[in-house]
Motif scaffolding. Structure first.
Motif, mmCIF file in Angstrom:
data_model
loop_
_atom_site.group_PDB
_atom_site.id
_atom_site.type_symbol
_atom_site.label_atom_id
_atom_site.label_comp_id
_atom_site.label_asym_id
_atom_site.label_seq_id
_atom_site.Cartn_x
_atom_site.Cartn_y
_atom_site.Cartn_z
ATOM 1 N N UNK A 1 0.871 -1.174 0.000
ATOM 2 C CA UNK A 1 0.000 0.000 0.000
ATOM 3 C C UNK A 1 0.906 1.221 0.000
ATOM 4 N N UNK A 2 0.900 1.982 -1.088
ATOM 5 C CA UNK A 2 1.829 3.109 -1.188
ATOM 6 C C UNK A 2 1.260 4.367 -0.539
ATOM 7 N N UNK A 3 2.184 5.231 -0.139
ATOM 8 C CA UNK A 3 1.831 6.531 0.428
ATOM 9 C C UNK A 3 1.865 7.562 -0.680
ATOM 10 N N UNK A 4 0.779 8.332 -0.804
ATOM 11 C CA UNK A 4 0.732 9.410 -1.795
ATOM 12 C C UNK A 4 1.444 10.623 -1.216
ATOM 13 N N UNK A 5 2.645 10.974 -1.711
ATOM 14 C CA UNK A 5 3.409 12.090 -1.131
ATOM 15 C C UNK A 5 2.773 13.459 -1.377
ATOM 16 N N UNK A 6 1.838 13.527 -2.308
ATOM 17 C CA UNK A 6 1.188 14.826 -2.598
ATOM 18 C C UNK A 6 -0.003 15.090 -1.687
ATOM 19 N N UNK A 7 -0.399 14.079 -0.930
ATOM 20 C CA UNK A 7 -1.557 14.213 -0.041
ATOM 21 C C UNK A 7 -1.060 14.337 1.398
ATOM 22 N N UNK B 1 -4.463 3.147 7.094
ATOM 23 C CA UNK B 1 -5.825 2.648 7.317
ATOM 24 C C UNK B 1 -6.173 1.545 6.305
ATOM 25 N N UNK B 2 -5.747 1.732 5.063
ATOM 26 C CA UNK B 2 -5.996 0.732 4.027
ATOM 27 C C UNK B 2 -5.253 -0.555 4.343
ATOM 28 N N UNK B 3 -3.981 -0.423 4.781
ATOM 29 C CA UNK B 3 -3.183 -1.597 5.138
ATOM 30 C C UNK B 3 -3.812 -2.341 6.317
ATOM 31 N N UNK B 4 -4.329 -1.593 7.272
ATOM 32 C CA UNK B 4 -4.960 -2.217 8.444
ATOM 33 C C UNK B 4 -6.227 -2.985 8.052
ATOM 34 N N UNK B 5 -6.982 -2.448 7.105
ATOM 35 C CA UNK B 5 -8.172 -3.148 6.619
ATOM 36 C C UNK B 5 -7.774 -4.471 5.965
ATOM 37 N N UNK C 1 -6.545 -5.046 -2.451
ATOM 38 C CA UNK C 1 -5.921 -3.883 -1.815
ATOM 39 C C UNK C 1 -4.531 -3.502 -2.358
ATOM 40 N N UNK C 2 -3.754 -4.481 -2.812
ATOM 41 C CA UNK C 2 -2.352 -4.203 -3.134
ATOM 42 C C UNK C 2 -2.201 -3.259 -4.328
ATOM 43 N N UNK C 3 -1.146 -2.456 -4.285
ATOM 44 C CA UNK C 3 -0.839 -1.551 -5.397
ATOM 45 C C UNK C 3 0.450 -1.964 -6.106
ATOM 46 N N UNK C 4 0.900 -3.175 -5.821
ATOM 47 C CA UNK C 4 2.035 -3.747 -6.534
ATOM 48 C C UNK C 4 1.506 -4.492 -7.758
ATOM 49 N N UNK C 5 2.328 -4.565 -8.814
ATOM 50 C CA UNK C 5 1.899 -5.261 -10.032
ATOM 51 C C UNK C 5 1.516 -6.713 -9.773
ATOM 52 N N UNK C 6 2.069 -7.291 -8.730
ATOM 53 C CA UNK C 6 1.792 -8.697 -8.422
ATOM 54 C C UNK C 6 0.346 -8.927 -7.988
ATOM 55 N N UNK C 7 -0.418 -7.861 -7.765
ATOM 56 C CA UNK C 7 -1.820 -8.006 -7.323
ATOM 57 C C UNK C 7 -2.631 -8.853 -8.308
ATOM 58 N N UNK C 8 -2.285 -8.750 -9.601
ATOM 59 C CA UNK C 8 -3.066 -9.490 -10.600
ATOM 60 C C UNK C 8 -2.855 -10.993 -10.474
ATOM 61 N N UNK C 9 -1.798 -11.388 -9.748
ATOM 62 C CA UNK C 9 -1.554 -12.818 -9.485
ATOM 63 C C UNK C 9 -1.781 -13.127 -8.009
ATOM 64 N N UNK D 1 8.134 4.531 1.873
ATOM 65 C CA UNK D 1 7.270 4.601 0.690
ATOM 66 C C UNK D 1 5.882 4.005 0.899
ATOM 67 N N UNK D 2 5.667 3.337 2.051
ATOM 68 C CA UNK D 2 4.343 2.782 2.263
ATOM 69 C C UNK D 2 4.306 1.660 3.276
ATOM 70 N N UNK D 3 3.285 0.790 3.138
ATOM 71 C CA UNK D 3 3.037 -0.290 4.086
ATOM 72 C C UNK D 3 3.031 -1.625 3.335
ATOM 73 N N UNK D 4 3.594 -2.647 3.984
ATOM 74 C CA UNK D 4 3.821 -3.922 3.314
ATOM 75 C C UNK D 4 3.351 -5.073 4.197
ATOM 76 N N UNK D 5 2.768 -6.071 3.562
ATOM 77 C CA UNK D 5 2.389 -7.307 4.251
ATOM 78 C C UNK D 5 2.872 -8.467 3.386
#
Length: 329
Positions: free
Chosen positions: A186-192, A201-205, A223-231, A267-271
């Protein structure tokens, strides 16, 4: 490549270049008189280099400005390509490889038929800085070099060849200990300004759903924003060095079947979930043979190609002219 394939490819070399006209980079006709290199008695002009540059120009630069450094890099590749072509053309003739006038005539006739008339072909070639006779010569060179490559550089490795290489180089096929991982990022948006809080919060869900027994792959896809989400987050077997140490420190503590806690980085949260572990091993021949065949074939071909280039250079002097200076190659 068959003759028809050569014709289409070779014609494409010139027609493709027309697409750049009107984009701020046109071939300068006066460059036909500027000699930038010589291979034996054959001169290579700046016009030929410019024409080859248009062919080599990556399509990613098609609609935007090209830096001076990138143009310089493309020009060097274009010039070297033309020099190598002349050297290989010489080798082809030396080895007695031929193409008949009738073959060239047939190709030109096919070209005229495809484009409607000889006048239209001559007009297109003129835009590329070529006469029809010059194009015939270029076509001859292309065919002879293609035949040379097919006859003297082509490699057909048998399974016995591959096994022999594998047995003699087993140390190259050792693989370090690895783990099979499913991954959620789950990546962090640096512009927000609230980007980190929202990502947490998304990672916790996601983590809560996993702990409640939902399939890790389904949660990763959701939930994942990594390319591997499709697998389903499956990134296969990895060894140390694939992730930053912050994440790896957690990964290698886990047992098979275990899921990590939420790992926070800049850069974000990882599981991660560990699905399997594999000790250091020698990769089996059957698992590596296709990749080995491809890599070994390419390596042998490159070596043969370089040997031919060097053989031709023993007979032909290569001179490169830059800004009035002469350099031997």
């Amino acid at each position: 490549m068959n003759i028809k394939g050569i014709l289409i490819t070779f014609l494409g070399l010139f027609v493709f270049s027309f697409g750049y006209e009107g984009m701020g980079w046109s071939i300068d006709p006066s460059m036909k008189e500027k000699v930038v290199a010589k291979v034996g008695d054959t001169e290579i002009t700046e016009m030929e280099v410019q024409r080859m540059m248009k062919v080599l120009l990556p399509m990613s630069f098609y609609h935007r400005n090209i830096t001076d450094d990138k143009l310089k890099e493309i020009r060097e590749k274009a010039l070297q390509s033309l020099i190598n072509r002349e050297l290989m053309y010489y080798e082809a003739k030396k080895k007695g490889i031929k193409v008949s006038k009738e073959e060239i005539d047939k190709l030109i006739d096919e070209l005229i038929k495809q484009y409607g008339s000889k006048d239209k072909i001559e007009k297109l070639l003129k835009e590329a800085g070529l006469t029809l006779d010059e194009y015939r010569k270029e076509l001859e060179k292309r065919i002879l070099v293609d035949r040379l490559l097919n006859e003297h550089i082509k490699v057909n490795l048998t399974e016995e060849d591959l096994k022999k290489y594998y047995e003699e180089n087993k140390n190259k096929f050792k693989e370090p200990a690895s783990v099979k991982v499913r991954y959620i990022y789950i990546k962090v948006d640096p512009t927000d300004p609230k980007g980190r809080l929202k990502a947490k919060e998304k990672a916790e869900k996601a983590y809560k759903e996993i702990m409640e027994g939902k399939d890790f792959g389904d949660v990763a896809y959701k939930y994942s924003e990594d390319l591997s989400r499709i697998k389903g987050g499956d990134i296969g077997f990895i060894h140390k060095g694939r992730f930053p140490s912050q994440i790896e420190d957690e990964i290698y503590k886990l047992k098979v079947g275990e899921v990590s806690k939420i790992i926070e980085t800049d850069i974000g949260f990882h599981i991660v979930k560990i699905e399997d572990k594999r000790p250091e091993r020698l990769v089996p021949f059957d698992e590596i043979k296709e990749k080995l065949k491809k890599e070994l074939t390419q390596s042998i071909q490159e070596k043969k190609y370089e040997e031919m280039i060097n053989d031709a250079k023993k007979d032909l002097k290569v001179e490169i002219y830059e800004e009035g200076e002469k350099k031997n190659s």
